[in-house]
Design an enzyme around this catalytic site. Structure first.
Site, PDB file in Angstrom:
ATOM      1  N   TRP A  72       0.797  -1.216   0.018  1.00 60.81           N
ATOM      2  CA  TRP A  72      -0.207   0.144  -0.013  1.00 60.81           C
ATOM      3  C   TRP A  72       0.792   1.404  -0.021  1.00 60.81           C
ATOM      4  CZ3 TRP A  72      -5.024   0.868  -0.712  1.00 60.81           C
ATOM      5  CH2 TRP A  72      -5.540   2.444  -0.326  1.00 60.81           C
ATOM      6  N   ASP A  83       1.266  -7.582  -5.218  1.00 63.87           N
ATOM      7  CA  ASP A  83       0.384  -6.807  -4.335  1.00 63.87           C
ATOM      8  C   ASP A  83       0.341  -5.353  -4.578  1.00 63.87           C
ATOM      9  OD1 ASP A  83      -1.310  -6.717  -2.104  1.00 63.87           O
ATOM     10  OD2 ASP A  83       0.042  -5.948  -0.810  1.00 63.87           O
ATOM     11  N   TYR A  84       0.387  -4.889  -5.820  1.00 65.66           N
ATOM     12  CA  TYR A  84       0.099  -3.417  -6.227  1.00 65.66           C
ATOM     13  C   TYR A  84      -1.533  -3.126  -5.781  1.00 65.66           C
ATOM     14  CZ  TYR A  84       4.123  -2.545  -8.361  1.00 65.66           C
ATOM     15  OH  TYR A  84       5.699  -2.194  -8.818  1.00 65.66           O
ATOM     16  N   GLU A  85      -1.807  -2.152  -5.193  1.00 68.69           N
ATOM     17  CA  GLU A  85      -2.953  -1.925  -4.555  1.00 68.69           C
ATOM     18  C   GLU A  85      -3.728  -0.563  -4.908  1.00 68.69           C
ATOM     19  OE1 GLU A  85      -3.439  -2.649  -0.353  1.00 68.69           O
ATOM     20  OE2 GLU A  85      -1.536  -3.964  -0.312  1.00 68.69           O
ATOM     21  N   ASN A  86      -2.980   0.212  -5.759  1.00 69.08           N
ATOM     22  CA  ASN A  86      -3.569   1.383  -6.486  1.00 69.08           C
ATOM     23  C   ASN A  86      -3.294   1.491  -7.768  1.00 69.08           C
ATOM     24  OD1 ASN A  86      -4.883   2.799  -3.861  1.00 69.08           O
ATOM     25  ND2 ASN A  86      -2.631   2.358  -3.328  1.00 69.08           N
TER      26      ASN A  86
END
Ligand SMILES: *[C@@H]1O[C@H](CO)[C@@H](O)[C@H](O)[C@H]1NC(C)=O
Ligand SMILES: *[C@@H]1O[C@H](CO)[C@@H](O)[C@H](O)[C@H]1NC(C)=O
Ligand SMILES: *[C@@H]1O[C@H](CO)[C@@H](O)[C@H](O)[C@H]1NC(C)=O
Length: 243
Positions: free
Chosen positions: A77, A118-121
């Site tokens: 994140w 785990d890219y979240e944006n």
């Protein structure tokens, strides 16, 4: 699968209970394409997990438990108080090549087996995420740098991850979907959520996961309750494999 090292507490692998007879993956959190101030480095990843998780400690835990694999999770994140997001690199080939070399040396140094995405944006519009990450995983597997690759979509990020999975599903081993973000409260709701995600991805690659205090399970927080959920989950898995 156990995320470890993201919060800065001096967590160690050998405090975590590990049962023989199941596949156990530690996911070191996180390898980030940025400098410590959060400036993007055009694909050059550096490790930002707790410095107690040394290359030697990875080698030791894998020697003690042959069923353990270790992976690096990409992005997460935020770094410090800067939120991280997928940015569309100007030159995708250069980004892929930088990511390949930086991750190859990190994976060799730390004795890792794979990567978790785990890219979240994400940007609002079309993005090169699926292409760049799909090509990166393909290359890392083709060159035998990694043997396992997972992706970690959640409630509001399924679209770019479905694009990645549709185009590069052959090189993705597990979908580490973050079910806690679906905020279901009843078993029936969980079943419906699982069916939906199994339909969007692949039922045979989709892992169940659950919520502890509003988040997924992670080793950093579990120390304070004696790894209660890690023990319960492994008991459950062992019991189900013996049926
Ligand atoms: C987004 O779409 C436009 C128009 O099709 C294209 O020119 C551009 O390269 C795309 N950008 C990315 C990052 O894929
Ligand atoms: C890597 O790619 C080459 C060229 O496509 C292919 O011939 C080879 O079998 C691949 N190797 C692995 C280990 O996937
Ligand atoms: C696993 O099986 C044992 C023996 O039957 C039982 O005592 C235990 O409660 C089970 N654990 C779980 C999590 O199902």
């Amino acid at each position: 699968m156990e995320y470890i090292g993201a919060t800065g507490v001096p967590v160690k692998f050998d405090s975590v209970p590990i049962e023989d007879g199941i596949d156990f993956h530690f996911i070191l959190s996180f390898a980030i394409d940025s400098d410590p101030s959060g400036n993007a480095q055009n694909g050059k990843f550096s490790p930002y997990w707790a410095d107690t998780l040394t290359p030697e400690s990875v080698a030791n835990i894998k020697n003690q438990h042959p069923n353990v694999k270790a992976m690096a999770s990409l992005s997460g994140w935020s770094i410090g108080n800067k939120v991280l997001r997928w940015y569309n690199p100007q030159n995708t080939q250069l980004w892929i090549s930088n990511a390949f070399s930086s991750l190859k040396s990190l994976i060799e140094e730390y004795h890792l087996d794979g990567i978790d995405i785990d890219y979240e944006n994400f940007p609002q519009r079309n993005s090169s995420f699926a292409y760049c990450i799909g090509e990166l995983i393909t290359l890392l597997k083709n060159q035998s740098v990694i043997s396992v690759a997972t992706i970690a979509p959640f409630h509001t990020t399924t679209v770019p991850y479905i694009e990645l999975f549709d185009n590069y599903g052959d090189v993705i081993d597990f979908v580490n979907y973050q079910f806690y973000t679906d905020k279901v409260r009843q078993p029936k709701g969980y079943l419906r959520a699982f069916e939906l995600r199994a339909d969007q991805f692949d039922k045979d690659k989709l892992l169940p996961s659950y919520e502890v205090n509003g988040r997924g399970i992670q080793a950093d927080a579990s120390a304070s309750n004696g790894y209660y959920y890690e023990k319960k989950s492994q008991d459950f898995l062992l019991n189900s494999t013996s049926v």
